[in-house]
Design a protein around this motif. Structure first.
Motif, PDB file in Angstrom:
ATOM      1  N   ALA A 190      15.482  12.825  -3.396  1.00 44.30           N
ATOM      2  CA  ALA A 190      14.587  11.725  -3.017  1.00 44.30           C
ATOM      3  C   ALA A 190      13.376  11.607  -3.926  1.00 44.30           C
ATOM      4  N   LEU A 191      13.012  12.695  -4.597  1.00 45.71           N
ATOM      5  CA  LEU A 191      11.865  12.714  -5.502  1.00 45.71           C
ATOM      6  C   LEU A 191      12.240  13.410  -6.798  1.00 45.71           C
ATOM      7  N   SER A 192      11.494  13.099  -7.845  1.00 41.26           N
ATOM      8  CA  SER A 192      11.603  13.827  -9.117  1.00 41.26           C
ATOM      9  C   SER A 192      10.206  14.257  -9.532  1.00 41.26           C
ATOM     10  N   MET A 193      10.126  15.418 -10.158  1.00 44.58           N
ATOM     11  CA  MET A 193       8.840  15.929 -10.602  1.00 44.58           C
ATOM     12  C   MET A 193       8.562  15.449 -12.023  1.00 44.58           C
ATOM     13  N   LEU A 194       7.352  14.948 -12.238  1.00 41.46           N
ATOM     14  CA  LEU A 194       6.892  14.575 -13.568  1.00 41.46           C
ATOM     15  C   LEU A 194       5.847  15.589 -14.019  1.00 41.46           C
TER      16      LEU A 194
ATOM     17  N   GLN B 298       0.858  -1.191   0.000  1.00 44.36           N
ATOM     18  CA  GLN B 298       0.000   0.000   0.000  1.00 44.36           C
ATOM     19  C   GLN B 298       0.884   1.228   0.000  1.00 44.36           C
ATOM     20  N   LEU B 299       0.712   2.067  -0.988  1.00 47.59           N
ATOM     21  CA  LEU B 299       1.651   3.163  -1.187  1.00 47.59           C
ATOM     22  C   LEU B 299       1.237   4.465  -0.536  1.00 47.59           C
ATOM     23  N   LEU B 300      -0.061   4.695  -0.411  1.00 48.03           N
ATOM     24  CA  LEU B 300      -0.516   5.972   0.127  1.00 48.03           C
ATOM     25  C   LEU B 300      -1.407   5.703   1.334  1.00 48.03           C
ATOM     26  N   ARG B 301      -0.773   5.483   2.467  1.00 48.36           N
ATOM     27  CA  ARG B 301      -1.520   5.110   3.654  1.00 48.36           C
ATOM     28  C   ARG B 301      -2.029   6.341   4.386  1.00 48.36           C
TER      29      ARG B 301
ATOM     30  N   ASN C 278       1.942  16.703 -15.278  1.00 48.56           N
ATOM     31  CA  ASN C 278       0.583  16.411 -14.812  1.00 48.56           C
ATOM     32  C   ASN C 278       0.488  16.270 -13.293  1.00 48.56           C
ATOM     33  N   ARG C 279       1.244  17.129 -12.574  1.00 53.43           N
ATOM     34  CA  ARG C 279       1.135  17.205 -11.112  1.00 53.43           C
ATOM     35  C   ARG C 279       1.425  15.858 -10.451  1.00 53.43           C
ATOM     36  N   ARG C 280       2.469  15.193 -10.928  1.00 54.69           N
ATOM     37  CA  ARG C 280       2.870  13.919 -10.358  1.00 54.69           C
ATOM     38  C   ARG C 280       4.334  13.978  -9.933  1.00 54.69           C
ATOM     39  N   VAL C 281       4.675  13.166  -8.931  1.00 56.90           N
ATOM     40  CA  VAL C 281       6.062  13.010  -8.508  1.00 56.90           C
ATOM     41  C   VAL C 281       6.392  11.523  -8.467  1.00 56.90           C
ATOM     42  N   ILE C 282       7.695  11.235  -8.467  1.00 57.55           N
ATOM     43  CA  ILE C 282       8.136   9.853  -8.502  1.00 57.55           C
ATOM     44  C   ILE C 282       9.393   9.698  -7.666  1.00 57.55           C
ATOM     45  N   VAL C 283       9.539   8.544  -7.013  1.00 54.04           N
ATOM     46  CA  VAL C 283      10.804   8.184  -6.372  1.00 54.04           C
ATOM     47  C   VAL C 283      11.711   7.626  -7.463  1.00 54.04           C
ATOM     48  N   PRO C 284      12.849   8.248  -7.724  1.00 56.53           N
ATOM     49  CA  PRO C 284      13.682   7.792  -8.853  1.00 56.53           C
ATOM     50  C   PRO C 284      14.166   6.355  -8.667  1.00 56.53           C
TER      51      PRO C 284
ATOM     52  N   ARG D 153       8.076   8.095   4.659  1.00 57.63           N
ATOM     53  CA  ARG D 153       7.457   7.196   3.684  1.00 57.63           C
ATOM     54  C   ARG D 153       8.458   6.790   2.602  1.00 57.63           C
ATOM     55  N   ILE D 154       9.312   7.712   2.231  1.00 55.12           N
ATOM     56  CA  ILE D 154      10.336   7.400   1.235  1.00 55.12           C
ATOM     57  C   ILE D 154      11.392   6.472   1.839  1.00 55.12           C
ATOM     58  N   LEU D 155      11.863   6.801   3.040  1.00 56.17           N
ATOM     59  CA  LEU D 155      12.893   6.001   3.687  1.00 56.17           C
ATOM     60  C   LEU D 155      12.473   4.553   3.865  1.00 56.17           C
ATOM     61  N   PHE D 156      11.215   4.343   4.212  1.00 52.69           N
ATOM     62  CA  PHE D 156      10.765   2.992   4.543  1.00 52.69           C
ATOM     63  C   PHE D 156      10.005   2.313   3.410  1.00 52.69           C
ATOM     64  N   GLY D 157      10.105   2.872   2.209  1.00 56.18           N
ATOM     65  CA  GLY D 157       9.609   2.183   1.038  1.00 56.18           C
ATOM     66  C   GLY D 157       8.116   2.228   0.822  1.00 56.18           C
ATOM     67  N   ASP D 158       7.395   3.086   1.531  1.00 54.91           N
ATOM     68  CA  ASP D 158       5.955   3.213   1.287  1.00 54.91           C
ATOM     69  C   ASP D 158       5.686   3.844  -0.075  1.00 54.91           C
ATOM     70  N   LEU D 159       6.651   4.598  -0.564  1.00 52.75           N
ATOM     71  CA  LEU D 159       6.608   5.099  -1.937  1.00 52.75           C
ATOM     72  C   LEU D 159       7.657   4.320  -2.719  1.00 52.75           C
ATOM     73  N   ALA D 160       7.215   3.505  -3.649  1.00 51.98           N
ATOM     74  CA  ALA D 160       8.115   2.583  -4.340  1.00 51.98           C
ATOM     75  C   ALA D 160       8.885   3.277  -5.453  1.00 51.98           C
ATOM     76  N   PRO D 161      10.145   2.902  -5.664  1.00 50.47           N
ATOM     77  CA  PRO D 161      10.903   3.467  -6.789  1.00 50.47           C
ATOM     78  C   PRO D 161      10.207   3.204  -8.114  1.00 50.47           C
ATOM     79  N   GLY D 162      10.096   4.257  -8.918  1.00 49.17           N
ATOM     80  CA  GLY D 162       9.542   4.109 -10.252  1.00 49.17           C
ATOM     81  C   GLY D 162       8.040   4.233 -10.357  1.00 49.17           C
ATOM     82  N   GLN D 163       7.341   4.344  -9.236  1.00 50.06           N
ATOM     83  CA  GLN D 163       5.883   4.466  -9.302  1.00 50.06           C
ATOM     84  C   GLN D 163       5.477   5.909  -8.996  1.00 50.06           C
ATOM     85  N   ALA D 164       4.818   6.517  -9.946  1.00 46.50           N
ATOM     86  CA  ALA D 164       4.415   7.914  -9.793  1.00 46.50           C
ATOM     87  C   ALA D 164       3.165   8.021  -8.943  1.00 46.50           C
ATOM     88  N   VAL D 165       3.092   9.083  -8.170  1.00 45.91           N
ATOM     89  CA  VAL D 165       1.889   9.396  -7.393  1.00 45.91           C
ATOM     90  C   VAL D 165       1.524  10.848  -7.653  1.00 45.91           C
TER      91      VAL D 165
END
Length: 234
Positions: A71-75, A2-5, A77-83, A31-43
């Motif tokens: 720790a993040l990159s901007m995409l 679950q990515l967005l708890r 359409n108002r999205r960010v991603i963990v590189p 959330r980034i440190l503990f992997g709740d936001l997975a690398p490569g998946q945009a939110v």
């Protein structure tokens, strides 16, 4: 995963003396440190606003800081991603970790006292329980806390801050490692570190830390290579 708890009921409340963006930054950073936001998946930014229960402005400020941290990159359409880490990124991170973390261990060995040893043992005991139970979230949490406690004992704020930013770059991939290999087979040099600290042996502590950092990066590299192999055979 679950990515967005939604924040748990027991989650830390914002303090009146702390800006909202700082509280949001710390939540998102964890959330980034503990992997709740997975690398490569945009939110989406709105998704983060909803899951963090925060306003758009503090979330945007937190995102801006985390982009600066790497720790993040901007995409679009108002999205960010963990590189996602590349081979070159892993090589650089491995070099940086092996250059800086042994020095923190060396400094910690010369400064640690009974309270520090007890604090590290508490982190390591909790980590071992998580490993035995296959508790990935617990493993990631207590592994980071062990290192963060060690850095604090070292009393080197410039080094510690630099290394902590490195964790934001590689820690999300540790979740991928745990998911692929489980927790029982993960490398653990903490016992050697604890023995070195108890003996006041700074050289041994530095060697154990260098091995711990290098083994962690090797695991990440192996996981990425295996994932690339899986994709070729899909």
């Amino acid at each position: 995963m679950q990515l967005l708890r939604k924040p748990a009921a027991s989650a830390e409340k914002p303090r009146a003396d702390r800006p909202a963006h700082q509280h949001v930054y710390e939540q998102l950073r964890m959330r980034i440190l503990f992997g709740d936001l997975a690398p490569g998946q945009a939110v989406t930014i709105q998704g983060l606003v909803d899951s963090l229960g925060a306003g758009m402005t503090p979330v945007r400020e937190a995102i801006r800081r985390l982009i600066s941290d790497g720790a993040l990159s901007m995409l679009g359409n108002r999205r960010v991603i963990v590189p996602e880490l590349t081979e070159d990124c892993i090589e650089q991170l491995d070099f940086m970790r092996q250059s800086l973390e042994p020095q923190l261990a060396r400094r910690a060995a010369s400064r640690i006292d009974a309270n520090g040893l007890s604090a590290l043992k508490g982190c390591d005991d909790a980590l071992n329980v998580a490993i035995e139970r296959g508790d990935i979230a617990g493993y990631l949490t207590h592994n980071y806390r062990f290192h963060a406690t060690l850095y604090q004992i070292a009393q080197a704020p410039i080094l510690s801050a630099t290394v902590d930013r490195l964790w934001l770059r590689f820690a999300p991939s540790l979740r991928v490692v745990c998911g692929r290999y489980g927790t029982l087979n993960l490398p653990d040099k903490h016992a050697d570190l604890m023995m070195a600290f108890a003996a006041g042996d700074a050289d041994a502590a530095a060697r154990a830390m260098a091995e711990d950092a290098h083994q962690g990066m090797l695991q990440i590299r192996a996981s990425l290579e295996d994932a690339a192999g899986d994709e070729r055979f899909d």
